[in-house]
Motif scaffolding. Sequence first.
Motif, PDB file in Angstrom:
ATOM      1  N   LYS A   3       0.843  -1.194   0.000  1.00 17.45           N
ATOM      2  CA  LYS A   3       0.000   0.000   0.000  1.00 17.45           C
ATOM      3  C   LYS A   3       0.878   1.243   0.000  1.00 17.45           C
ATOM      4  O   LYS A   3       2.075   1.194   0.291  1.00 17.45           O
ATOM      5  N   TYR A   5       0.999   5.451   1.285  1.00 17.29           N
ATOM      6  CA  TYR A   5       0.444   6.355   2.291  1.00 17.29           C
ATOM      7  C   TYR A   5       0.922   7.782   2.061  1.00 17.29           C
ATOM      8  O   TYR A   5       2.077   8.001   1.713  1.00 17.29           O
ATOM      9  N   GLY A  35      -7.835   7.346  -2.445  1.00 17.48           N
ATOM     10  CA  GLY A  35      -7.332   7.484  -1.081  1.00 17.48           C
ATOM     11  C   GLY A  35      -8.413   7.367  -0.033  1.00 17.48           C
ATOM     12  O   GLY A  35      -9.569   7.716  -0.269  1.00 17.48           O
ATOM     13  N   ARG A  36      -8.021   6.859   1.130  1.00 17.49           N
ATOM     14  CA  ARG A  36      -8.918   6.726   2.280  1.00 17.49           C
ATOM     15  C   ARG A  36      -8.281   7.438   3.472  1.00 17.49           C
ATOM     16  O   ARG A  36      -7.161   7.114   3.872  1.00 17.49           O
ATOM     17  N   LEU A  38      -7.352   8.078   7.019  1.00 17.96           N
ATOM     18  CA  LEU A  38      -7.242   7.254   8.224  1.00 17.96           C
ATOM     19  C   LEU A  38      -7.137   8.098   9.492  1.00 17.96           C
ATOM     20  O   LEU A  38      -7.571   7.667  10.553  1.00 17.96           O
ATOM     21  N   LEU A  57      -3.120  11.212   7.789  1.00 24.58           N
ATOM     22  CA  LEU A  57      -2.660   9.946   7.225  1.00 24.58           C
ATOM     23  C   LEU A  57      -3.713   9.439   6.249  1.00 24.58           C
ATOM     24  O   LEU A  57      -4.881   9.292   6.606  1.00 24.58           O
ATOM     25  N   GLU A  59      -4.459   6.469   3.164  1.00 24.63           N
ATOM     26  CA  GLU A  59      -4.027   5.179   2.630  1.00 24.63           C
ATOM     27  C   GLU A  59      -4.511   4.995   1.199  1.00 24.63           C
ATOM     28  O   GLU A  59      -5.650   5.352   0.864  1.00 24.63           O
ATOM     29  N   ASP A  61      -4.285   1.989  -2.203  1.00 20.05           N
ATOM     30  CA  ASP A  61      -4.077   0.565  -2.448  1.00 20.05           C
ATOM     31  C   ASP A  61      -2.656   0.230  -2.888  1.00 20.05           C
ATOM     32  O   ASP A  61      -2.213  -0.908  -2.742  1.00 20.05           O
ATOM     33  N   ALA A  66      -0.732   6.231  -4.860  1.00 19.75           N
ATOM     34  CA  ALA A  66      -0.514   7.395  -4.001  1.00 19.75           C
ATOM     35  C   ALA A  66       0.246   8.487  -4.746  1.00 19.75           C
ATOM     36  O   ALA A  66      -0.097   9.672  -4.659  1.00 19.75           O
ATOM     37  N   GLU A  94       5.859   4.086   1.026  1.00 23.71           N
ATOM     38  CA  GLU A  94       5.455   2.755   0.614  1.00 23.71           C
ATOM     39  C   GLU A  94       5.310   1.866   1.843  1.00 23.71           C
ATOM     40  O   GLU A  94       6.206   1.819   2.700  1.00 23.71           O
ATOM     41  N   GLY A  95       4.197   1.168   1.940  1.00 21.45           N
ATOM     42  CA  GLY A  95       3.972   0.255   3.050  1.00 21.45           C
ATOM     43  C   GLY A  95       4.745  -1.045   2.860  1.00 21.45           C
ATOM     44  O   GLY A  95       5.410  -1.262   1.853  1.00 21.45           O
TER      45      GLY A  95
END
Length: 97
Positions: A3, A5, A35-36, A38, A57, A59, A61, A66, A94-95
């Motif tokens: 994901k 961010y 984007g979501r 958080l 923040l 998130e 996919d 992003a 990057e997650g």
Amino acid sequence: MAKGYWVSVYPAISDPERLTDYIELAGPAVQAGGGRLLSSSGRVVAHEAGIAERVVLIEFDSFEQAVAAYESETYQKALVALPDGFERDFRIVEGID
């Protein structure tokens, strides 16, 4: 796929009311980019060199999604509305996959 961010920290916000135009444009741009939200304006406990100010923040996919959302024409219009005098530390991270 890892994901992505958006992490925004605002070390100085002299007049929060002036963020309204930016927020009204940025919200739909973030959603259109997948984007979501958080975290925004919640409680912060800062340690070491951290600053206990507003942290946002968001998130996505993927990391690529992003980056694309940030580079989108819609979000770039929102950035123009970010008022002068605001300090913002913005990163795309990057997650872990």
